[in-house]
Design a protein around this motif. Sequence first.
Motif, mmCIF file in Angstrom:
data_model
loop_
_atom_site.group_PDB
_atom_site.id
_atom_site.type_symbol
_atom_site.label_atom_id
_atom_site.label_comp_id
_atom_site.label_asym_id
_atom_site.label_seq_id
_atom_site.Cartn_x
_atom_site.Cartn_y
_atom_site.Cartn_z
ATOM 1 N N PRO A 560 0.851 -1.198 0.000
ATOM 2 C CA PRO A 560 0.000 0.000 0.000
ATOM 3 C C PRO A 560 0.889 1.252 0.000
ATOM 4 N N PRO A 561 0.463 2.329 -0.701
ATOM 5 C CA PRO A 561 1.304 3.527 -0.822
ATOM 6 C C PRO A 561 1.783 4.074 0.522
ATOM 7 N N GLN A 562 0.875 4.053 1.526
ATOM 8 C CA GLN A 562 1.291 4.627 2.821
ATOM 9 C C GLN A 562 2.346 3.769 3.505
ATOM 10 N N ARG A 563 2.383 2.477 3.177
ATOM 11 C CA ARG A 563 3.390 1.584 3.764
ATOM 12 C C ARG A 563 4.786 1.947 3.263
ATOM 13 N N LEU A 564 4.863 2.307 1.959
ATOM 14 C CA LEU A 564 6.154 2.733 1.415
ATOM 15 C C LEU A 564 6.667 3.955 2.165
ATOM 16 N N VAL A 565 5.744 4.903 2.418
ATOM 17 C CA VAL A 565 6.136 6.117 3.151
ATOM 18 C C VAL A 565 6.625 5.740 4.558
ATOM 19 N N GLN A 566 5.884 4.823 5.224
ATOM 20 C CA GLN A 566 6.276 4.367 6.568
ATOM 21 C C GLN A 566 7.671 3.743 6.547
ATOM 22 N N LEU A 567 7.901 2.868 5.556
ATOM 23 C CA LEU A 567 9.189 2.168 5.497
ATOM 24 C C LEU A 567 10.333 3.140 5.225
ATOM 25 N N SER A 568 10.065 4.208 4.482
ATOM 26 C CA SER A 568 11.137 5.174 4.211
ATOM 27 C C SER A 568 11.562 5.896 5.481
ATOM 28 N N LYS A 569 10.728 5.797 6.543
ATOM 29 C CA LYS A 569 11.098 6.389 7.850
ATOM 30 C C LYS A 569 11.748 5.352 8.767
ATOM 31 N N SER A 570 11.799 4.086 8.298
ATOM 32 C CA SER A 570 12.382 3.015 9.133
ATOM 33 C C SER A 570 13.535 2.328 8.406
ATOM 34 N N LEU A 571 14.283 3.118 7.632
ATOM 35 C CA LEU A 571 15.339 2.512 6.819
ATOM 36 C C LEU A 571 16.401 1.836 7.672
#
Length: 881
Positions: A560-571
Amino acid sequence: MAADRDVLSDDVKPTNYTISLFDLQQGEPWTYQGQCDIDLQIKNSVKSITLNTHELKLHSASLAAESGKNASSVKASNISYDEKNQRCTISFDQEIPQSKKAVLSISFEGTMNNHMAGFYRSKYKPPVEPAKGVARDGENHYMFSTQFESSDARRAFPCFDEPNLKASFDFDIQIPDDLVALSNMPEKETRKSKKDGHKVVSFDRSPVMSTYLLAWAFGDFEYVEDFTRRKYNGKNLPVRVYTTKGLKNQGHLAVESAHRVVDFFSEIFRIDYPLPKVDLLAVHEFSHGAMENWGLITYRTTAVLFDEYASDQKYRNRVVYVVAHELAHQWFGNLVTMDWWNELWLNEGFATWVGWYAVDYLHKDWDVWGQFVTDSMQMAFQLDSLRTSHPIEVPVRNALEVDQIFDHISYLKGSSVIRMLASHLGVETFLKGVSDYLKAHTYGNAKTNDLWDALSKASGQDVTAFMDPWIRKIGFPVVTVAEEPGQISVKQSRFLTSGEVKPEEDETLWWIPMGLQTGPQATDAQREALTAKEDTYRDIDTDFYKLNTDQTGFYRTNLPPQRLVQLSKSLDKLSVQDKIGLIGDAGAMAVAGEGTTAGVLSFMEGFAVEQNYLVWSEVLSTLGKIRSTFSNDEQVSNGLRQYALKLVTAATDKIGWEFSQSDDYLTGQLRALLLQTAGLAGHEATVAEAQKRFKAFVGGDQKAIHPSLRAAVFKIAIKYEGKDAYQAVQREYLQTTSVDGKEITLQSMGQVQTSDLAKDYLAWGFNKVAIQDLHSVGVSLANNSKVRDNVWYYIKENWDMIRKKLGGNMVVLERFLRTCLQKFSSAEIEEDIEDFFKDKDNAGYDRGLAVVSDTIKGNAKYRERDMEVVREWLQAHDYLK
């Protein structure tokens, strides 16, 4: 004959060849004379024998057969040729009865051609005075070697040229006294020839092997040598890198790697290396990267030679890997050979995976599996997401079709699937199964199912059941994720770059290892593999979860698009492989219309602080695809250039130009990548520094540019200084003595910015550049959207010349067309290409043209769908100045 393949009759079977070559004309017409005596078993009485020949002239043939107590010799009454199928039939006036021992004696003439196939000549310019016996014409000197895989042994001598018609070989060759001859086995003896100034070198009998693994070479050779540390039959084996005179010191990296890899593979395969020596030979003109001939492995120069002081560091990685890959074949491919060409992947997929496994053993600091995910897997995904892909195990009716499946599916998808399986079974268990497989089929041939059986036995799992779809079905799955509180639902379906998968294209049910991590600590959460179309996984911490940990599964994920955003904050919770996989998947989803380019651009902004070369490599590769696709709109193109510039500026400023002693391999590669990207995107300080260094270099200061920064500096100089810089780099191509210098200059000259220079480069390239490197000319221009159209126009206008020049080796022609044309994203050009080739005989490169067509259609659809989305995003984020 087998119904599914066009093969020679099984009435006769070769057991040994005795081959003598003499009267070699080292100049026009480059002919040689040969005598080939083939020991045969005749299973059923025959009046004729058919075997393979191509571009050979048979002078005479006779057959001596033992039958019961009688021995008889019969001369051939007729020799006829089937040129299309590369066969000749030797007929006799009388019937030859069944015989356990017969000898077919053939006198013949062949040509040492210049097509990089069969027994051929390679031209070079020696850095030191060569021996008197070296062939020469004008500026060029020549060495001679063989390339028989897949079906070119028949160009060198008459033979039963199929992988499962194994035999042993005795070989001798007459050459000038001051040259060196090599073959698979050690030299047996050298005797004086009747021909003045010549000698005859003969070699020990080889083990039983396929014709495509026989090899010989002669020239003005020298070598560097080391020895294995393990003992084999009580001796440390000699490992040598041979080069033409003056280059042997560039063989040290390869020889140091090779002796260690031979010992490593002997340990992990639990079978000692089977021959008494290992020779690696640098060949000046070579159509492939390397060839695994048993005991005499041949390489293109950039895949085996490395100059510690003058080579770009990326070639260090290439040399070590290619050496390991070819050595893996000495067991997997040579000791045990695929039964037929449809199982080519067995050789290549395994050697690719275990080659990287060996590099990881030798160089832990290179992050080999990160490299594998960003290079090998992404390239495999790219080809396998087309409708024109093919299964890993692909039906091959005629051996002459096989060259086109030496592709990313056989090598890279094959190795990715092997990696997935090894990860699932555990590498130790996997290698135990491989060892059992090799031991069971030593000196024989085997099929895919034989490997699965050995692995099933070693692991106690039904490997065949879950691997069959991966091998025998086309394509790969995408796993689409939907989130609910505390759980995720997943659905598998076939992934196509073009999107719009039809129901009949989506019938495969893959076994998909989930590799799930979740929770604050990102710990492994053991879950069953996905084996249904859809399933739900519970007990998921939806604050953080990641599928396909370390990208060991060969599938894409659609989050889901929001998951990508979340993961970019948990690199910080993600491995290098995880980051690469996320970027690659996001980019692919946008191309297929499953996601948006806007989402990818937002996601990648989070990587501006990244410090890892391999992650940056994937970010910039994904961005490069986006920039290439939307390059025909000047406003969007300029906005994406501004985006690239902003993305890399901080990292480029931080890494700087200077190499220090403490820099590791990956840091050096990151510096080269960032400086090149920043400079070509218009980073002013980088452009100024590159121009300063280029001017000093052209002025004679060879140390002005670090060897690993030549590509970056040359490209930046050509882009911003135009014709003068282009001509200076052209001169460097002609003068360079660096082993990688020609590749680097050719890749750089593609940065020209005008049609006139692009046309000049193509015309100059086809006049001056070695055939093996011509695709570098085309690809470097095709990668440059400013002048890309010129490549297709040039091919159209000069097709007859190109077809004639490259058509002697279809591997070279197919690769040139495929790599030069698949960068376009215009439906009009795709139609034009199709129209141009529709009335031509495209045999040998038809598969490449189909890939080109499919790729361009996908690119065009993507451009049409997302152009305005990208424009809006760039506008909203202030990139449209």
